[in-house]
Design an enzyme around this catalytic site. Structure first.
Site, short mmCIF file in Angstrom:
data_model
loop_
_atom_site.label_atom_id
_atom_site.label_comp_id
_atom_site.label_asym_id
_atom_site.label_seq_id
_atom_site.Cartn_x
_atom_site.Cartn_y
_atom_site.Cartn_z
N TYR A 75 5.86 13.47 25.43
CA TYR A 75 4.70 12.99 24.28
C TYR A 75 3.26 12.71 25.18
O TYR A 75 2.39 13.43 24.83
CB TYR A 75 5.18 11.71 23.73
CG TYR A 75 4.52 11.44 22.57
CD1 TYR A 75 4.32 12.08 21.54
CD2 TYR A 75 3.68 10.20 22.54
CE1 TYR A 75 3.53 11.90 20.12
CE2 TYR A 75 2.83 10.04 21.38
CZ TYR A 75 2.85 10.62 20.03
OH TYR A 75 1.97 10.32 19.11
N PHE B 240 4.05 11.86 8.06
CA PHE B 240 3.86 10.44 7.46
C PHE B 240 2.34 10.56 7.33
O PHE B 240 1.55 10.60 6.14
CB PHE B 240 4.25 9.46 8.34
CG PHE B 240 3.49 8.30 8.33
CD1 PHE B 240 3.37 7.37 6.97
CD2 PHE B 240 2.97 7.54 9.32
CE1 PHE B 240 2.46 6.19 6.90
CE2 PHE B 240 2.06 6.53 9.43
CZ PHE B 240 1.85 5.89 8.12
N ARG C 50 10.77 4.22 14.30
CA ARG C 50 9.74 3.36 14.75
C ARG C 50 9.94 1.94 14.30
O ARG C 50 10.66 1.79 13.21
CB ARG C 50 8.45 3.83 14.27
CG ARG C 50 8.10 4.97 15.41
CD ARG C 50 6.74 5.41 14.90
NE ARG C 50 6.76 6.77 13.95
CZ ARG C 50 5.63 7.28 13.38
NH1 ARG C 50 4.62 7.09 13.91
NH2 ARG C 50 6.03 8.43 12.40
P1 NAD Z 1 5.36 12.38 11.91
O1 NAD Z 1 6.55 12.62 12.69
O2 NAD Z 1 5.67 11.56 10.38
O3 NAD Z 1 4.64 14.08 11.37
C1 NAD Z 1 4.77 15.03 12.07
C2 NAD Z 1 4.58 16.12 11.49
O4 NAD Z 1 4.62 17.28 12.28
C3 NAD Z 1 6.12 16.27 10.59
O5 NAD Z 1 5.92 16.71 9.36
C4 NAD Z 1 6.88 17.54 11.62
O6 NAD Z 1 7.72 17.93 10.80
C5 NAD Z 1 5.63 18.33 12.14
N1 NAD Z 1 5.63 18.97 13.22
C6 NAD Z 1 6.25 18.47 14.29
N2 NAD Z 1 6.37 19.63 15.28
C7 NAD Z 1 6.08 20.70 14.69
C8 NAD Z 1 5.81 22.21 15.13
N3 NAD Z 1 6.07 22.33 16.26
N4 NAD Z 1 5.36 22.87 14.09
C9 NAD Z 1 4.95 22.53 13.06
N5 NAD Z 1 5.16 21.09 12.44
C10 NAD Z 1 5.57 20.23 13.52
O7 NAD Z 1 4.48 11.71 12.59
P2 NAD Z 1 3.17 10.78 12.23
O8 NAD Z 1 3.27 9.42 12.18
O9 NAD Z 1 2.53 11.30 10.79
O10 NAD Z 1 2.10 11.53 13.20
C11 NAD Z 1 0.95 12.25 13.07
C12 NAD Z 1 0.48 12.75 14.49
O11 NAD Z 1 -0.39 11.67 14.50
C13 NAD Z 1 1.32 13.28 15.52
O12 NAD Z 1 0.53 14.15 16.09
C14 NAD Z 1 1.19 11.74 16.22
O13 NAD Z 1 1.43 12.33 17.61
C15 NAD Z 1 -0.35 11.40 16.10
N6 NAD Z 1 -0.03 9.92 16.10
C16 NAD Z 1 0.80 9.03 15.27
C17 NAD Z 1 0.84 7.65 15.43
C18 NAD Z 1 1.25 6.75 14.39
O14 NAD Z 1 1.25 5.49 14.59
N7 NAD Z 1 1.85 7.30 13.35
C19 NAD Z 1 0.07 7.38 16.38
C20 NAD Z 1 -0.34 7.88 17.58
C21 NAD Z 1 -0.52 9.32 17.11
N1 UDP Z 2 10.82 -1.57 18.86
C1 UDP Z 2 11.89 -2.68 18.39
N2 UDP Z 2 12.62 -2.48 17.79
C2 UDP Z 2 12.93 -1.36 17.03
C3 UDP Z 2 11.97 -0.28 17.49
C4 UDP Z 2 11.06 -0.48 18.33
O1 UDP Z 2 11.76 -3.91 19.28
O2 UDP Z 2 13.87 -1.32 16.29
C5 UDP Z 2 9.78 -1.85 19.91
C6 UDP Z 2 9.62 -0.56 20.99
O3 UDP Z 2 10.46 -1.02 21.90
C7 UDP Z 2 8.03 -0.92 21.14
C8 UDP Z 2 7.61 -1.58 19.80
O4 UDP Z 2 8.74 -1.92 19.03
O5 UDP Z 2 7.84 -2.09 22.23
C9 UDP Z 2 6.75 -0.31 19.17
O6 UDP Z 2 7.83 0.68 19.05
P1 UDP Z 2 7.37 2.11 18.15
O7 UDP Z 2 8.53 2.84 18.47
O8 UDP Z 2 7.06 1.57 16.78
O9 UDP Z 2 5.96 2.70 18.72
P2 UDP Z 2 5.50 2.91 20.10
O10 UDP Z 2 6.48 2.33 21.15
O11 UDP Z 2 5.57 4.37 20.34
O12 UDP Z 2 4.14 2.15 20.06
#
Ligand code: NAD
Ligand code: UDP
Length: 350
Positions: free
Chosen positions: A170, A36, A211
């Protein structure tokens, strides 16, 4: 020990690679570039003239996210798990490590691999950064604060994390990797940046990601009950993807400041919502008259989360601009298109 693979982007060699007008073009490696955030970042960087090398094992990323980029001569994709060592031929100026499943059901599916992705994957990328003299940004997370007992959370807060709960693979993977980046800077002078990303949403999320934003929007658009975990009073602070990209690129490009640019920086939107408020907003914007099904709150699910972004404001001059209401509009449109395309595919096959 597995042999180190070498990836050769088409733009790695050749006289033009770093001469003349091309001299200022940067080559950026995005690990997790089909996910994403990564696929949105790839588009942003290509649009500003950078070359992008995307490394992804497609564990949670989607080829649909990068299909449109494949014909671009400045984009190269390599299917690879970053847990396995690799090198890249040619220059690399910047590395964004976005590789790691981010959705709780996804990162809990193979928890040991999630830990390896964070730590061993991080180590492999740091080794490339060191060899190439590239600056490297680690995507850390608000989950390093666990289920926080203070709000909002500043970077100085040390967190309340369960080391043996379902989210630990994680949270602790990301915490240990912050330490790895910090020590790689202190010991080997690697030019590191650490972004603690708070909940981010927007186009190119996987509709089946699990999510809350993707679940609620897809459920509302397909007439299914919204699944609320717990009583829905837990909070999150949602940042729109374009704001997050502004923050990540600002942090990546920021030069050294006092006290230090190498320490973690919170990136997120400080406006806090309960999941019930999010459900109301999604229903208002989609016009969906659907029921709500209440499910048990998953173990260790944080009850509150809100970033203190004073540090990002001060050192980067960054703060989010897009309110949740405004960011949900293009996000809903994106999911509507995704659902239509999926339905057409099913119709075509039947
Ligand atoms: P996502 O799951 O959409 O993207 C993660 C990408 O990493 C995917 O394309 C997946 O195929 C790739 N990937 C996973 N494991 C891999 C591996 N071992 N080798 C190669 N590729 C691998 O998640 P995202 O929302 O785009 O998140 C991106 C980064 O940002 C992640 O590291 C996540 O922990 C961090 N992050 C995201 C959020 C959020 O809300 N989106 C919040 C906090 C941290
Ligand atoms: N959650 C929810 N319904 C869903 C998915 C998630 O109520 O269908 C809640 C989840 O329990 C959490 C919050 O929404 O309290 C955010 O969840 P998400 O998985 O998006 O992210 P994270 O918990 O990693 O912040």
């Amino acid at each position: 020990m597995s042999a180190e693979k070498q990836f050769v982007p088409p733009f790695a060699s050749g006289a033009g690679a770093l001469s003349g007008a091309s001299a200022h073009r940067r080559t950026v490696l995005i690990a997790g570039g089909a996910g994403f955030i990564g696929s949105n970042l790839a588009r942003r960087l290509l649009a500003q003239g950078d070359r992008v090398i995307c490394i992804d094992n497609l564990e949670t990323g989607r080829s649909a996210n990068i299909e449109g980029l494949i014909p671009n001569p400045d984009f190269a994709f390599f299917l690879h798990d970053i847990v396995e060592p690799f090198t890249v031929k040619g220059p690399v100026d910047r590395i964004y490590n976005l590789a790691c499943p981010a959705s709780p059901p996804k990162y809990q599916r193979d928890p040991v691999h999630t830990l390896k992705t964070s730590f061993i994957g991080g180590l492999n990328l740091l080794s490339i950064a060191e060899k190439k003299h590239a600056r490297i940004l680690q995507s850390s997370t608000s989950e390093v604060y666990g289920d926080p007992d203070i709000s909002p959370q500043p970077e100085s807060y040390r967190g309340l994390v369960n080391t043996v709960g379902p989210r630990a693979c994680y949270d602790e993977g990301k915490r240990a990797t912050e330490t790895l980046f910090y020590e790689s800077h202190r010991q080997s002078h690697v030019d590191v940046r650490i972004a603690r990303i708070f909940n981010t949403y927007g186009p190119r999320m996987d509709p089946e990601d699990g999510r809350v934003v993707s679940n609620f929007v897809v459920q509302a658009l397909t007439g299914q009950p919204l699944t609320i975990y717990g009583d829905g009073t837990q909070t999150r602070s949602f940042c729109y993807i374009e704001d997050m990209l502004d923050g990540l690129t600002a942090l990546m490009e920021a030069d050294e400041v006092e006290p230090t640019i190498f320490d973690p920086v919170n990136l997120g939107n400080p406006h806090e919502f309960t999941m019930l408020e999010l459900a109301d907003l999604v229903q208002d914007l989609t016009g969906a008259k659907v029921k709500r099904d209440f499910h048990p709150l998953p173990k260790d699910d944080p009850l509150q989360r809100r970033p203190d972004i004073t540090r990002a404001k001060t050192i980067l001059g960054w703060e989010p601009k897009v309110p949740l209401h405004d960011g949900l509009i293009p996000t809903i449109e994106y999911f509507r298109d995704e659902i239509e395309m999926a339905q057409q595919k099913i119709g075509g096959v039947a």
